[in-house]
Design an enzyme around this catalytic site. Structure first.
Site, PDB file in Angstrom:
ATOM      1  N   GLY A   1       0.776  -1.234   0.000  1.00 11.04           N
ATOM      2  CA  GLY A   1       0.000   0.000   0.000  1.00 11.04           C
ATOM      3  C   GLY A   1       0.811   1.289   0.000  1.00 11.04           C
ATOM      4  O   GLY A   1       0.244   2.364   0.174  1.00 11.04           O
TER       5      GLY A   1
ATOM      6  N   TRP B   1       2.386   2.881  -2.533  1.00 10.52           N
ATOM      7  CA  TRP B   1       2.020   3.792  -3.635  1.00 10.52           C
ATOM      8  C   TRP B   1       0.655   4.411  -3.358  1.00 10.52           C
ATOM      9  O   TRP B   1       0.438   5.590  -3.635  1.00 10.52           O
ATOM     10  CB  TRP B   1       1.988   3.034  -4.983  1.00 10.52           C
ATOM     11  CG  TRP B   1       3.338   2.845  -5.599  1.00 10.52           C
ATOM     12  CD1 TRP B   1       4.528   2.692  -4.952  1.00 10.52           C
ATOM     13  CD2 TRP B   1       3.647   2.798  -7.006  1.00 10.52           C
ATOM     14  NE1 TRP B   1       5.547   2.548  -5.861  1.00 10.52           N
ATOM     15  CE2 TRP B   1       5.044   2.602  -7.115  1.00 10.52           C
ATOM     16  CE3 TRP B   1       2.879   2.884  -8.162  1.00 10.52           C
ATOM     17  CZ2 TRP B   1       5.686   2.507  -8.365  1.00 10.52           C
ATOM     18  CZ3 TRP B   1       3.514   2.791  -9.403  1.00 10.52           C
ATOM     19  CH2 TRP B   1       4.904   2.606  -9.494  1.00 10.52           C
TER      20      TRP B   1
ATOM     21  N   ASP C   1      -4.825  -6.030  -5.528  1.00 11.65           N
ATOM     22  CA  ASP C   1      -3.687  -6.942  -5.402  1.00 11.65           C
ATOM     23  C   ASP C   1      -4.227  -8.351  -5.157  1.00 11.65           C
ATOM     24  O   ASP C   1      -5.348  -8.525  -4.674  1.00 11.65           O
ATOM     25  CB  ASP C   1      -2.760  -6.534  -4.245  1.00 11.65           C
ATOM     26  CG  ASP C   1      -1.321  -7.032  -4.459  1.00 11.65           C
ATOM     27  OD1 ASP C   1      -0.448  -6.204  -4.786  1.00 11.65           O
ATOM     28  OD2 ASP C   1      -1.078  -8.252  -4.328  1.00 11.65           O
TER      29      ASP C   1
ATOM     30  N   LYS D   1       5.573  -0.686 -14.349  1.00 16.16           N
ATOM     31  CA  LYS D   1       6.888  -1.237 -14.012  1.00 16.16           C
ATOM     32  C   LYS D   1       7.257  -2.309 -15.032  1.00 16.16           C
ATOM     33  O   LYS D   1       6.418  -3.148 -15.386  1.00 16.16           O
ATOM     34  CB  LYS D   1       6.832  -1.875 -12.618  1.00 16.16           C
ATOM     35  CG  LYS D   1       8.206  -2.296 -12.100  1.00 16.16           C
ATOM     36  CD  LYS D   1       8.194  -3.595 -11.329  1.00 16.16           C
ATOM     37  CE  LYS D   1       7.612  -3.581  -9.961  1.00 16.16           C
ATOM     38  NZ  LYS D   1       8.496  -3.077  -8.922  1.00 16.16           N
TER      39      LYS D   1
HETATM   40  C1  LIG Z   1       6.411  -4.523  -5.872  1.00 16.58           C
HETATM   41  S1  LIG Z   1       4.930  -5.019  -5.157  1.00 16.58           S
HETATM   42  C2  LIG Z   1       3.996  -3.534  -5.172  1.00 16.58           C
HETATM   43  C3  LIG Z   1       4.370  -2.552  -4.105  1.00 16.58           C
HETATM   44  C4  LIG Z   1       3.401  -1.413  -4.007  1.00 16.58           C
HETATM   45  N1  LIG Z   1       3.491  -0.543  -5.173  1.00 16.58           N
HETATM   46  C5  LIG Z   1       3.630  -0.586  -2.778  1.00 16.58           C
HETATM   47  O1  LIG Z   1       4.077   0.551  -2.894  1.00 16.58           O
HETATM   48  O2  LIG Z   1       3.323  -1.050  -1.688  1.00 16.58           O
HETATM   49  C6  LIG Z   1       4.189  -5.942  -6.447  1.00 16.58           C
HETATM   50  C7  LIG Z   1       2.795  -6.424  -6.140  1.00 16.58           C
HETATM   51  O3  LIG Z   1       2.204  -6.960  -7.328  1.00 16.58           O
HETATM   52  C8  LIG Z   1       1.256  -7.903  -6.902  1.00 16.58           C
HETATM   53  N2  LIG Z   1       0.795  -8.736  -8.004  1.00 16.58           N
HETATM   54  C9  LIG Z   1       1.512  -9.670  -8.674  1.00 16.58           C
HETATM   55  N3  LIG Z   1       0.743 -10.257  -9.602  1.00 16.58           N
HETATM   56  C10 LIG Z   1      -0.476  -9.672  -9.521  1.00 16.58           C
HETATM   57  C11 LIG Z   1      -1.703  -9.857 -10.237  1.00 16.58           C
HETATM   58  N4  LIG Z   1      -1.797 -10.782 -11.205  1.00 16.58           N
HETATM   59  N5  LIG Z   1      -2.778  -9.115  -9.896  1.00 16.58           N
HETATM   60  C12 LIG Z   1      -2.671  -8.207  -8.900  1.00 16.58           C
HETATM   61  N6  LIG Z   1      -1.536  -7.975  -8.196  1.00 16.58           N
HETATM   62  C13 LIG Z   1      -0.452  -8.704  -8.500  1.00 16.58           C
HETATM   63  C14 LIG Z   1       2.017  -8.672  -5.840  1.00 16.58           C
HETATM   64  O4  LIG Z   1       1.151  -9.410  -5.018  1.00 16.58           O
HETATM   65  C15 LIG Z   1       2.752  -7.557  -5.104  1.00 16.58           C
HETATM   66  O5  LIG Z   1       2.063  -7.148  -3.964  1.00 16.58           O
END
Ligand SMILES: C[S@@+](CC[C@H](N)C(=O)[O-])C[C@H]1O[C@@H](n2cnc3c(N)ncnc32)[C@H](O)[C@@H]1O
Length: 237
Positions: free
Chosen positions: A81, A83, A109, A189
């Site tokens: 959370g 972002w 997510d 990303k």
């Molecule tokens: C790098 S983290 C994001 C961090 C977030 N931006 C923050 O600031 O807290 C990547 C996230 O992408 C999610 N994710 C991966 N595949 C996904 C999908 N198919 N649908 C939704 N979320 C996904 C992961 O569960 C993970 O929490």
């Protein structure tokens, strides 16, 4: 979280050592040591941000200026959370403490996310058939910004990781083209690699301004990069 023009953190040498615990893999020990000595991790804890990733969005927005008060934001891959915290503060979607609520933040997510004032969190897989429709229903209209920090768990096989994250970014861009207002912004990303230029070209067909940007908070030894698309083309060429 005051918005500040000052650098967020000072770079400091890695100092804290982590004893290799019995049963802990060497890679986990290395990760833990890096976390403990990472100035962004320390600063995130100090100011109450949910992770160092929050600084990346701050830095991207400081450069491209899309998180405006009143904006409607979609945050894909939102857990834990960080972002969404930055977005909620900047678009003013937090109506607590007597503030007027103007913006909206919707995060999705596959993992659970602790509630956050000023954000609506959905649990689901964006890559599933119904994923985009679930977000669209919660949004109930157009968005000003679509963010994707989605990343699958790393396999350690760089080509596989690259292809999986590019597929996620492509899906986020496709969704953004459907829901964005004409002068909207998409941030995705990616990991640098063979298929990234093709995604860049796909984005160029839909957006007038496209930029690659690696924020200072993104680790220098990582292939991570963000693509930012702004202002939709009236029609595809
Ligand atoms: C790098 S983290 C994001 C961090 C977030 N931006 C923050 O600031 O807290 C990547 C996230 O992408 C999610 N994710 C991966 N595949 C996904 C999908 N198919 N649908 C939704 N979320 C996904 C992961 O569960 C993970 O929490």
């Amino acid at each position: 979280m005051a918005r500040s023009k000052k650098p967020y953190v000072d770079a400091r040498p890695l100092t804290e050592k982590v004893k290799t615990a019995k049963g802990r893999k060497a890679s986990s020990t290395k990760w833990l040591q890096r976390q403990l000595n990472d100035p962004y991790v320390q600063e995130a804890q100090r100011v109450g941000l949910r992770g160092r990733a929050a600084f990346k969005l701050r830095q991207i927005d400081d450069k491209f200026h899309f998180l405006k008060p009143g904006a409607r934001i979609v945050d894909l891959g939102a857990a834990p959370g960080g972002w969404s915290q930055v977005a909620a503060e900047r678009v003013k979607s937090d109506s607590s403490k007597g503030r007027a609520k103007t913006g909206t933040v919707i995060g999705l997510d596959i993992k659970d996310i602790e509630p956050l004032v000023g954000a609506t969190f959905l649990k689901g897989d964006f890559m599933s058939e119904e994923g985009p429709a679930v977000v669209r229903a919660a949004l109930g209209g157009q968005a000003n910004v679509v963010l994707s920090d989605m990343a699958p768990d790393a396999t350690g096989h760089s080509l596989t990781d690259h292809l999986r994250i590019i597929a996620m970014a492509e899906a986020a861009v496709e969704f953004a083209v459907e829901v964005l207002v004409p002068n909207g912004t998409v941030v995705v990303k990616v990991l640098q690699g063979a298929d990234e230029p093709a995604l860049f070209d796909t984005m160029r067909r839909s957006f007038i301004n496209i930029r690659r940007f690696k924020p200072g908070a993104s680790r220098g030894d990582s292939a991570e990069l963000y693509l930012i698309g702004q202002v939709l083309r009236q029609s595809s060429p």
